[in-house]
Design a protein around this motif. Sequence first.
Motif, PDB file in Angstrom:
ATOM      1  N   GLY A  16     -30.025 -48.697 -80.465  1.00 45.31           N
ATOM      2  CA  GLY A  16     -30.535 -47.393 -80.869  1.00 45.31           C
ATOM      3  C   GLY A  16     -31.518 -46.768 -79.903  1.00 45.31           C
ATOM      4  O   GLY A  16     -32.174 -45.778 -80.226  1.00 45.31           O
ATOM      5  N   ASP A  17     -31.609 -47.317 -78.688  1.00 45.03           N
ATOM      6  CA  ASP A  17     -32.530 -46.778 -77.686  1.00 45.03           C
ATOM      7  C   ASP A  17     -31.842 -45.605 -76.985  1.00 45.03           C
ATOM      8  O   ASP A  17     -30.961 -45.799 -76.143  1.00 45.03           O
ATOM      9  CB  ASP A  17     -32.907 -47.876 -76.691  1.00 45.03           C
ATOM     10  CG  ASP A  17     -34.043 -47.486 -75.764  1.00 45.03           C
ATOM     11  OD1 ASP A  17     -34.190 -46.282 -75.467  1.00 45.03           O
ATOM     12  OD2 ASP A  17     -34.772 -48.390 -75.327  1.00 45.03           O
ATOM     13  N   ALA A  18     -32.208 -44.385 -77.349  1.00 42.84           N
ATOM     14  CA  ALA A  18     -31.559 -43.172 -76.840  1.00 42.84           C
ATOM     15  C   ALA A  18     -31.684 -43.015 -75.324  1.00 42.84           C
ATOM     16  O   ALA A  18     -30.853 -42.369 -74.694  1.00 42.84           O
ATOM     17  CB  ALA A  18     -32.133 -41.944 -77.532  1.00 42.84           C
ATOM     18  N   ALA A  19     -32.695 -43.613 -74.719  1.00 37.43           N
ATOM     19  CA  ALA A  19     -32.903 -43.475 -73.271  1.00 37.43           C
ATOM     20  C   ALA A  19     -32.026 -44.428 -72.455  1.00 37.43           C
ATOM     21  O   ALA A  19     -31.960 -44.313 -71.236  1.00 37.43           O
ATOM     22  CB  ALA A  19     -34.369 -43.724 -72.931  1.00 37.43           C
ATOM     23  N   ALA A  20     -31.324 -45.349 -73.123  1.00 33.08           N
ATOM     24  CA  ALA A  20     -30.613 -46.427 -72.426  1.00 33.08           C
ATOM     25  C   ALA A  20     -29.649 -45.934 -71.352  1.00 33.08           C
ATOM     26  O   ALA A  20     -29.607 -46.496 -70.258  1.00 33.08           O
ATOM     27  CB  ALA A  20     -29.862 -47.290 -73.433  1.00 33.08           C
ATOM     28  N   HIS A  21     -28.862 -44.900 -71.637  1.00 31.31           N
ATOM     29  CA  HIS A  21     -27.844 -44.476 -70.675  1.00 31.31           C
ATOM     30  C   HIS A  21     -28.428 -43.744 -69.472  1.00 31.31           C
ATOM     31  O   HIS A  21     -27.743 -43.569 -68.469  1.00 31.31           O
ATOM     32  CB  HIS A  21     -26.773 -43.636 -71.364  1.00 31.31           C
ATOM     33  CG  HIS A  21     -25.925 -44.448 -72.301  1.00 31.31           C
ATOM     34  ND1 HIS A  21     -25.131 -45.490 -71.883  1.00 31.31           N
ATOM     35  CD2 HIS A  21     -25.789 -44.395 -73.647  1.00 31.31           C
ATOM     36  CE1 HIS A  21     -24.526 -46.035 -72.917  1.00 31.31           C
ATOM     37  NE2 HIS A  21     -24.910 -45.394 -74.005  1.00 31.31           N
ATOM     38  N   GLY A  22     -29.679 -43.351 -69.537  1.00 25.75           N
ATOM     39  CA  GLY A  22     -30.305 -42.671 -68.411  1.00 25.75           C
ATOM     40  C   GLY A  22     -31.146 -43.582 -67.534  1.00 25.75           C
ATOM     41  O   GLY A  22     -31.723 -43.143 -66.545  1.00 25.75           O
ATOM     42  N   ILE A  23     -31.196 -44.878 -67.918  1.00 34.44           N
ATOM     43  CA  ILE A  23     -32.048 -45.823 -67.191  1.00 34.44           C
ATOM     44  C   ILE A  23     -31.210 -47.024 -66.760  1.00 34.44           C
ATOM     45  O   ILE A  23     -30.858 -47.863 -67.590  1.00 34.44           O
ATOM     46  CB  ILE A  23     -33.221 -46.315 -68.071  1.00 34.44           C
ATOM     47  CG1 ILE A  23     -34.027 -45.140 -68.621  1.00 34.44           C
ATOM     48  CG2 ILE A  23     -34.115 -47.277 -67.293  1.00 34.44           C
ATOM     49  CD1 ILE A  23     -35.061 -45.538 -69.670  1.00 34.44           C
ATOM     50  N   PRO A  24     -30.864 -47.136 -65.470  1.00 34.58           N
ATOM     51  CA  PRO A  24     -30.144 -48.329 -65.025  1.00 34.58           C
ATOM     52  C   PRO A  24     -30.981 -49.587 -65.324  1.00 34.58           C
ATOM     53  O   PRO A  24     -32.203 -49.557 -65.247  1.00 34.58           O
ATOM     54  CB  PRO A  24     -29.990 -48.113 -63.521  1.00 34.58           C
ATOM     55  CG  PRO A  24     -30.153 -46.641 -63.317  1.00 34.58           C
ATOM     56  CD  PRO A  24     -31.103 -46.190 -64.387  1.00 34.58           C
ATOM     57  N   THR A  25     -30.300 -50.670 -65.669  1.00 32.31           N
ATOM     58  CA  THR A  25     -30.986 -51.921 -66.002  1.00 32.31           C
ATOM     59  C   THR A  25     -31.702 -52.447 -64.759  1.00 32.31           C
ATOM     60  O   THR A  25     -31.095 -52.556 -63.692  1.00 32.31           O
ATOM     61  CB  THR A  25     -29.971 -52.946 -66.542  1.00 32.31           C
ATOM     62  OG1 THR A  25     -29.220 -52.332 -67.595  1.00 32.31           O
ATOM     63  CG2 THR A  25     -30.662 -54.176 -67.067  1.00 32.31           C
ATOM     64  N   HIS A  26     -32.998 -52.780 -64.910  1.00 28.64           N
ATOM     65  CA  HIS A  26     -33.803 -53.069 -63.725  1.00 28.64           C
ATOM     66  C   HIS A  26     -35.045 -53.900 -64.044  1.00 28.64           C
ATOM     67  O   HIS A  26     -35.433 -54.044 -65.193  1.00 28.64           O
ATOM     68  CB  HIS A  26     -34.266 -51.757 -63.092  1.00 28.64           C
ATOM     69  CG  HIS A  26     -35.233 -51.019 -63.980  1.00 28.64           C
ATOM     70  ND1 HIS A  26     -34.838 -50.280 -65.075  1.00 28.64           N
ATOM     71  CD2 HIS A  26     -36.590 -50.942 -63.969  1.00 28.64           C
ATOM     72  CE1 HIS A  26     -35.899 -49.783 -65.682  1.00 28.64           C
ATOM     73  NE2 HIS A  26     -36.986 -50.168 -65.031  1.00 28.64           N
ATOM     74  N   VAL A  27     -35.670 -54.384 -62.970  1.00 27.04           N
ATOM     75  CA  VAL A  27     -37.022 -54.958 -63.001  1.00 27.04           C
ATOM     76  C   VAL A  27     -37.892 -53.982 -62.210  1.00 27.04           C
ATOM     77  O   VAL A  27     -37.632 -53.719 -61.036  1.00 27.04           O
ATOM     78  CB  VAL A  27     -37.078 -56.359 -62.356  1.00 27.04           C
ATOM     79  CG1 VAL A  27     -38.510 -56.874 -62.301  1.00 27.04           C
ATOM     80  CG2 VAL A  27     -36.172 -57.340 -63.098  1.00 27.04           C
ATOM     81  N   THR A  28     -38.912 -53.446 -62.848  1.00 30.42           N
ATOM     82  CA  THR A  28     -39.763 -52.427 -62.221  1.00 30.42           C
ATOM     83  C   THR A  28     -40.679 -53.020 -61.156  1.00 30.42           C
ATOM     84  O   THR A  28     -41.288 -54.060 -61.367  1.00 30.42           O
ATOM     85  CB  THR A  28     -40.633 -51.741 -63.294  1.00 30.42           C
ATOM     86  OG1 THR A  28     -39.774 -51.104 -64.241  1.00 30.42           O
ATOM     87  CG2 THR A  28     -41.580 -50.713 -62.686  1.00 30.42           C
ATOM     88  N   LEU A  29     -40.773 -52.321 -60.018  1.00 28.44           N
ATOM     89  CA  LEU A  29     -41.768 -52.627 -58.989  1.00 28.44           C
ATOM     90  C   LEU A  29     -42.820 -51.518 -58.928  1.00 28.44           C
ATOM     91  O   LEU A  29     -43.974 -51.778 -58.645  1.00 28.44           O
ATOM     92  CB  LEU A  29     -41.108 -52.799 -57.618  1.00 28.44           C
ATOM     93  CG  LEU A  29     -40.097 -53.942 -57.499  1.00 28.44           C
ATOM     94  CD1 LEU A  29     -39.470 -53.947 -56.105  1.00 28.44           C
ATOM     95  CD2 LEU A  29     -40.745 -55.289 -57.804  1.00 28.44           C
ATOM     96  N   LEU A  30     -42.408 -50.276 -59.177  1.00 28.66           N
ATOM     97  CA  LEU A  30     -43.323 -49.135 -59.266  1.00 28.66           C
ATOM     98  C   LEU A  30     -42.889 -48.325 -60.482  1.00 28.66           C
ATOM     99  O   LEU A  30     -41.780 -47.801 -60.510  1.00 28.66           O
ATOM    100  CB  LEU A  30     -43.245 -48.252 -58.015  1.00 28.66           C
ATOM    101  CG  LEU A  30     -44.112 -46.982 -58.058  1.00 28.66           C
ATOM    102  CD1 LEU A  30     -45.601 -47.319 -57.904  1.00 28.66           C
ATOM    103  CD2 LEU A  30     -43.679 -45.989 -56.982  1.00 28.66           C
TER     104      LEU A  30
END
Length: 193
Positions: free
Chosen positions: A28-42
Amino acid sequence: MGTVTIGVSIAVPEPHGSLLQQRRAGFGDAAAHGIPTHVTLLPPTEVDAALLPAIEEHLVQVASAGRPFPMRLSGTGTFRPLSPVVYLRVVEGADACAWLQKQVRDASGPVARELQFPYHPHVTVAHGIDEAAMDRAFEELSGYEALWPCTGFALYEQGPDGVWRKLREFAFGAPVVPPQASAPAERGSLPAH
């Protein structure tokens, strides 16, 4: 020229990236399709668009000092109640991620910034959704495992539509290998100067 919102991250490769993005959307996370799966550095950072060339040059330097390392995800964690996030834990590669993010945000560089929370490498699988869905994400992905060789990172820009798009990838290692000295003709002899 205006400002842009950028981020730097390590992409989770296929098949894991798409699978986790689909699972995030399924919770149900509406932002999921706009955010590639990742580990953040910045994390998302607003910068003057005119600084992008300097930021890219800085990231080239950071990447050239980095070396490939194994990255392993295993099991879930959460930042609740401090922040409404369920994530996959980085159980191998966390030290390398911590070193990289510090270099990216270095005070002498073009994207120096303080973090809102202490750095903790992770892969978000649910953010800002209802508690029952957060609990489901935590439980259903608790046995999830992924392992891959991390060979670099990428610069992303968030569009006006909220979608993050890759601007450029940065591979670890020196961008140019210096020429090697020719081997001496005889073993043990020194090259002429």
